[in-house]
Design a protein around this motif. Structure first.
Motif, short mmCIF file in Angstrom:
data_model
loop_
_atom_site.label_atom_id
_atom_site.label_comp_id
_atom_site.label_asym_id
_atom_site.label_seq_id
_atom_site.Cartn_x
_atom_site.Cartn_y
_atom_site.Cartn_z
N SER A 53 11.80 50.68 18.76
CA SER A 53 11.16 50.76 20.10
C SER A 53 12.30 51.15 20.92
N GLU A 54 12.00 51.36 22.44
CA GLU A 54 13.06 51.62 23.31
C GLU A 54 12.60 51.30 24.66
N VAL A 55 13.17 50.59 25.41
CA VAL A 55 12.96 50.26 26.87
C VAL A 55 14.06 50.74 28.05
N THR A 56 13.53 51.40 28.79
CA THR A 56 14.48 52.05 29.90
C THR A 56 14.19 51.34 31.00
N VAL A 57 15.13 50.83 31.78
CA VAL A 57 15.23 50.12 33.21
C VAL A 57 16.12 50.82 33.92
N GLU A 58 15.77 51.03 35.32
CA GLU A 58 16.78 51.59 36.31
C GLU A 58 16.74 50.66 37.49
N TYR A 59 17.94 50.44 38.10
CA TYR A 59 17.91 49.42 39.25
C TYR A 59 19.00 49.92 40.26
N ARG A 60 19.02 49.44 41.47
CA ARG A 60 20.28 49.93 42.28
C ARG A 60 21.22 48.85 42.17
N TRP A 61 22.43 49.24 42.63
CA TRP A 61 23.41 48.40 42.32
C TRP A 61 24.39 48.66 43.53
N PRO A 117 33.36 47.59 37.38
CA PRO A 117 33.30 48.88 37.63
C PRO A 117 31.98 49.54 37.61
N PRO A 118 31.66 50.43 38.45
CA PRO A 118 32.47 51.09 39.46
C PRO A 118 32.55 50.44 40.81
N ALA A 119 33.79 50.82 41.51
CA ALA A 119 33.98 50.18 42.69
C ALA A 119 33.34 51.02 43.81
N GLY A 120 33.12 52.11 43.57
CA GLY A 120 32.56 53.10 44.54
C GLY A 120 31.30 53.89 43.95
N PRO A 121 30.58 54.78 44.50
CA PRO A 121 29.33 55.43 44.12
C PRO A 121 29.79 56.52 43.00
N GLU A 122 30.15 56.07 41.92
CA GLU A 122 30.62 57.02 41.02
C GLU A 122 29.63 57.22 39.48
N TYR A 151 19.89 45.46 17.86
CA TYR A 151 19.45 45.48 19.19
C TYR A 151 21.10 46.25 19.98
N GLU A 152 20.46 47.47 20.44
CA GLU A 152 21.64 48.21 21.09
C GLU A 152 21.29 48.10 22.59
N GLY A 153 22.21 47.84 23.66
CA GLY A 153 22.07 48.19 24.87
C GLY A 153 23.16 49.42 25.38
N TRP A 154 22.46 50.40 26.06
CA TRP A 154 23.17 51.41 26.51
C TRP A 154 23.14 51.53 28.15
N ALA A 155 24.17 52.30 28.83
CA ALA A 155 24.16 52.14 30.35
C ALA A 155 24.90 53.38 30.84
N SER A 156 24.18 53.92 31.72
CA SER A 156 24.83 54.81 32.42
C SER A 156 24.34 54.91 34.16
N ALA A 157 25.28 55.49 34.89
CA ALA A 157 24.98 54.98 36.43
C ALA A 157 25.32 56.51 37.32
N GLU A 158 24.57 56.80 38.34
CA GLU A 158 24.70 58.03 39.10
C GLU A 158 24.49 57.33 40.47
N GLN A 189 26.15 52.73 46.77
CA GLN A 189 25.61 52.30 45.83
C GLN A 189 25.21 53.23 44.64
N VAL A 190 24.97 52.71 43.37
CA VAL A 190 24.72 53.50 42.23
C VAL A 190 23.22 52.98 41.76
N THR A 191 22.84 53.97 41.07
CA THR A 191 21.66 53.63 40.27
C THR A 191 22.01 53.35 38.59
N TRP A 192 21.88 52.30 38.31
CA TRP A 192 22.10 52.07 36.68
C TRP A 192 20.74 52.48 36.07
N ARG A 193 20.96 53.10 34.72
CA ARG A 193 19.94 53.26 33.79
C ARG A 193 20.20 52.49 32.68
#
Length: 244
Positions: A199-207, A147-152, A169-176, A182-186
């Motif tokens: 430390s913290e690293v933030t990455v965004e990419y299209r999905w 998921p998601p199966a649509g732009p949610e 080491y923590e991994g956090w995710a959100s999407a818009e 498509q969505v953009t994951w952060r």
């Protein structure tokens, strides 16, 4: 640009728990493939956990072709393959993407897990068509949908936390939503010690997103039938020729 350039150091340890469930499910699906001979391709092999699972599930499959376009992910993949003698003798690593990799005909199975969202619709259709040409009779393309199966909107959620030595080491995710399909994951990767963020690293990419029904229609255009496989929550599907 390599989408994993800033996050590859965290990903292998953060997906380890997921593969404890996914590996046996993949094994079950591979054992059900009717074709019993021919090479196997692992598209978007990442750090190689899926490649390792394929080799364990199909000890007679040779060669296994691990396809990974990301230089940073491929560094971890090559390290894993080299470090395990049985993989070193069987696995060939290809620095290509899933659509353009020079795969042979007569493939027993093509595994494409956790990577479909990287492909725009045109490249996804090219994957279906290329797989239909290269699969041996009775062979299968194995994919999964998450998921998601649509732009949610996906709320900011901690996906995993792994402790190594004194650090967590923590991994956090959100999407818009960022388009009709498509969505953009952060993704936020945090390193903590004693509860204090180091430390913290933030990455965004299209999905690119699609529903099972949409993918079923696309696959049918290439002469493939898409069927669910394994536990529904894992989102696994097999795609085979119509006569299988």
């Amino acid at each position: 640009m390599d989408p994993y350039e800033c996050s590859a150091e965290y990903l292998d340890l953060m997906i380890a728990e997921t593969w404890q469930t996914l590996a046996p499910a993949l094994t079950e699906v591979l054992h059900a493939v009717r074709a019993k001979d021919g090479p196997v391709a692992d598209l978007g092999a990442g750090t190689g956990r899926g490649t390792e699972a394929i080799c364990a599930a199909l000890p007679g499959a040779d060669p296994v072709l691990a396809v990974e376009p990301s230089t940073t992910m491929r560094a971890v993949l090559l390290s894993r393959v080299h470090g395990i003698p049985v993989l070193r003798s069987r696995v060939t690593v290809l620095a290509e993407d899933a659509v353009r990799a020079p795969l042979p005909d007569g493939l027993r199975a093509i595994v494409a897990l956790n990577m479909l969202g990287h492909l725009p619709p045109a490249e996804r259709r090219a994957l279906w068509a290329g797989s239909a040409r290269r699969l041996a009779p009775g062979g299968a393309l194995i994919v999964n949908l998450n998921p998601p199966a649509g732009p949610e909107h996906v709320p900011h959620t901690r996906m995993t936390a792994v402790t190594v030595g004194a650090r967590c080491y923590e991994g956090w995710a959100s999407a818009e939503p960022s388009g009709d399909d498509q969505v953009t994951w952060r993704m936020d990767y945090r390193v903590l010690e004693g509860g204090v963020r180091q430390s913290e690293v933030t990455v965004e990419y299209r999905w690119w997103v699609a529903s099972p029904d949409e993918l079923t229609t696309e696959a049918a255009e290439a002469g493939l039938v898409m069927r669910p496989a394994g536990l529904p929550e894992l989102g696994l599907f097999t795609l085979t020729h119509r006569d299988v």
